[in-house]
Write a protein that holds these residues in place. Sequence first.
Motif, short mmCIF file in Angstrom:
data_model
loop_
_atom_site.label_atom_id
_atom_site.label_comp_id
_atom_site.label_asym_id
_atom_site.label_seq_id
_atom_site.Cartn_x
_atom_site.Cartn_y
_atom_site.Cartn_z
N PRO A 41 3.67 3.67 -4.83
CA PRO A 41 2.91 4.72 -5.50
C PRO A 41 2.05 4.19 -6.64
CG PRO A 41 5.19 4.79 -6.19
CD PRO A 41 5.08 3.69 -5.17
N ARG A 89 3.59 9.15 -1.88
CA ARG A 89 4.22 7.84 -1.68
C ARG A 89 5.55 7.72 -2.41
NH1 ARG A 89 -1.01 4.72 -3.18
NH2 ARG A 89 -2.39 5.67 -1.64
N VAL A 123 9.53 4.16 4.14
CA VAL A 123 9.16 3.80 5.50
C VAL A 123 9.97 2.60 5.97
CG1 VAL A 123 7.30 3.04 7.03
CG2 VAL A 123 6.81 4.64 5.19
N LYS A 161 0.82 -1.21 0.00
CA LYS A 161 0.00 0.00 0.00
C LYS A 161 0.85 1.26 0.00
CE LYS A 161 -3.23 -0.31 3.20
NZ LYS A 161 -3.60 -0.80 4.55
N LEU A 162 2.12 1.12 0.42
CA LEU A 162 3.03 2.29 0.40
C LEU A 162 3.51 2.59 -1.01
CD1 LEU A 162 5.23 1.58 3.53
CD2 LEU A 162 3.73 3.53 3.20
N LYS A 185 1.67 6.40 10.19
CA LYS A 185 0.80 5.78 9.19
C LYS A 185 0.01 6.83 8.42
CE LYS A 185 0.26 1.05 10.48
NZ LYS A 185 -0.59 -0.06 10.87
N ARG A 217 -4.77 1.71 -5.44
CA ARG A 217 -5.15 0.53 -4.67
C ARG A 217 -5.76 -0.54 -5.58
NH1 ARG A 217 -2.45 2.61 -0.79
NH2 ARG A 217 -3.49 3.45 1.04
N SER A 242 2.36 8.52 5.94
CA SER A 242 2.73 7.69 4.81
C SER A 242 1.50 7.23 4.02
CB SER A 242 3.52 6.48 5.29
OG SER A 242 2.77 5.75 6.24
N THR A 243 0.35 7.85 4.24
CA THR A 243 -0.92 7.62 3.52
C THR A 243 -1.53 6.24 3.76
OG1 THR A 243 -0.11 6.71 1.42
CG2 THR A 243 -0.12 9.11 1.62
N LEU A 244 -1.08 5.51 4.77
CA LEU A 244 -1.70 4.22 5.04
C LEU A 244 -3.04 4.36 5.74
CD1 LEU A 244 1.23 1.92 6.21
CD2 LEU A 244 0.03 1.91 4.04
#
Lengths: 224, 219, 235
Positions: free
Chosen positions: B87, C73, C78, B84-85, C45, B90, C48-50
């Motif tokens: 770029p 991102r 991270v 998910k990190l 989190k 989703r 870091s857009t989680l």
Amino acid sequence: MLKKVLPWITLVTMVIAIYLIFSPVSAIYGLCPDGIPFDLGYNPRILYFHAPLAWVAYLAFFVVFVSSILYLRTREQKWDAFASSSAEIGVIFCGLVLITGMVWAKYAWGIWWIWIPQLTTALILWLSYAAYLMVRSAVPEPERKARLAAVFGIVAFIGVPLSHFSVMIWAHPLHPPVARVGAIEGFPVYVLLFNILAFTLLYTYLFSTKMDIERMSEEAQQGL
Amino acid sequence: MRHCLNIAWKDLKTEFRTKQMLNSMLLFALLVVIIFSFAFGPYPENIDQLAPGMLWVAFTFAGMLGLSRSFASEKENGCLDGLKLCPVDRSDIYVGKVMSNTVLMFIMVMVTVPVFIVLFDYSIPDPLRLIFVIVLGTLGFVFVGTLLSALTVNVRARELLLPVILFPVILPVIISAVLATGEVLSGINDIWAEVRILGTYGAIFFIVSLLIFEYVIED
Amino acid sequence: MISINGLSKVFGSNVALKEINLEVKKGEFIALLGPNGAGKTTLIKIISTLVSPTSGSITIDDYDIKEAPIEVRKRVGVISHETYLYDDLTACENLQFYGKMYQVDDLDERISTVISDVGLSRRSDDIVRTFSRGMKQRLSIARAILHDPSILLLDEPYTGLDPHAAATFDGILEQLNLMDKTVMMTTHMINQGLEMGDRVAILNRGEITCDMPKNQIRDEAHFKSIYEQCVGVEL
């Protein structure tokens, strides 16, 4: 104000609705008289319960669907409470649809279960929303529970028409349409509509009560 | 698209190295067919009627095993967070997972069907049509299955929950695929009604899944 | 550069972060200290857009985390106590996978650079499952800096490392910091935070209760007294 009146209106409407179904006067106006065999074209009285129950079940699941979408968009706890309350009522009503359907089938065709499309779709619906309640009970964290349940609420509802279509082609060649419901016209239509109204009111009442319970348990949790 | 392929490639590379999931899927599918043959006797007379049901029960139950591991394997070392990190959208993660799950399903199907043919001394009148129906049905199954597999990944009893929530939703696929398979096996060529439902189901759920997948893997 | 404005995060009725305002300049190394459950991991989190914030905004190098998450991102690396590595792939395959996801140019060359930076060149074709915890953590540094992020977020990176592995880890980080990266590290170990950061902040119950450059701190004892005041716990 409305909250205080709603249970009384519901009670009165339900009593009238049940009276309309069973009163001898109604029989004169074309509701199924006593002791008439099924194939004379009369609808059995159970129809006036069965159809409104099915309508309420569909309505309840539609409310779950809309609330789920709204929850994912706004993330307001309220919409999750809407969805969960409606789903619980829907599962109960859908279960009653299955039971009344079985009673009807026993009366009309001598068997408890008949794989006609309507009843089979109701069974699939019941299974789907029982699964929805399973998702809710499997996730303890409130935020995650609401989010995952909302996703499943959307997926389950989209599956409904597809289930119905596939059941239609599935049931058709095996079982010729034994279940022809007598055409309804005149007075019985109004009885049916009145029953639908009464059951919708019952749903509204149960729904608002369930929402109150949700709110109180939320408050109780915050108080702790 | 490149990202989806990259994810699928990574999944398959991991899978072929350990073969954990694939082996259990294959064995399970074989067991289902064999148990059916014990249950129905060595050469059942109404094999034409039994075959479609047996095949799809084997496909869906074995597929379920694969699906339940699909996202669970990303839980190790927090890899799902790592994904998910990256770029990428989703939904690319969803498509990548759909790809790898589809490949595994196809491998399982390609082993199960020949075994079935051998065990029941069965001949398939129109293999191309059968493949078409199986592909459509499998895709519908994988589209929804991958979404719900992600939904159950953070749940305590996910191996129990996934079948309970997946089967009611994929009943249209099972019903239509079994019907269409039955018609193909008995030489009826008109499978348009079933194909239409399978196609619509797949298309609708693929699009819906793309839209709501990000909510599923939010945490 | 990280700039956080009025950030709040609420989980149900539980407030994890309350109105956080924080500005981290380019090249700065900020250590974020605080007891368990203070909201450190949640903050990382969110940056870091989680996890998405309940309210408030964060910009990373002028990109808003809500509006341009993908740009964010690309610029963030991270390192967490979880390695994000696939145990059944080799070190090199792991980096290849992530490198492709980040669309790193000249990937093979870059991989051999970072893998030698973290001292794992000889093990690059071994399956990660065979690595020790310390080696995995070093490989996870390589994974995090592979796409040359301008911001590094470290979330309790020392968890599970023995003193020797922690020292190696520090050595690698020090060497990286020369390369002008903005770093934010959370830890509950006060001495580690003091040693590494050039600025120290304390997060307690979702609020930043102290934020000062390291040169204002006389020694560890001085800082411990500040920490006790902020957190309200005897050390």
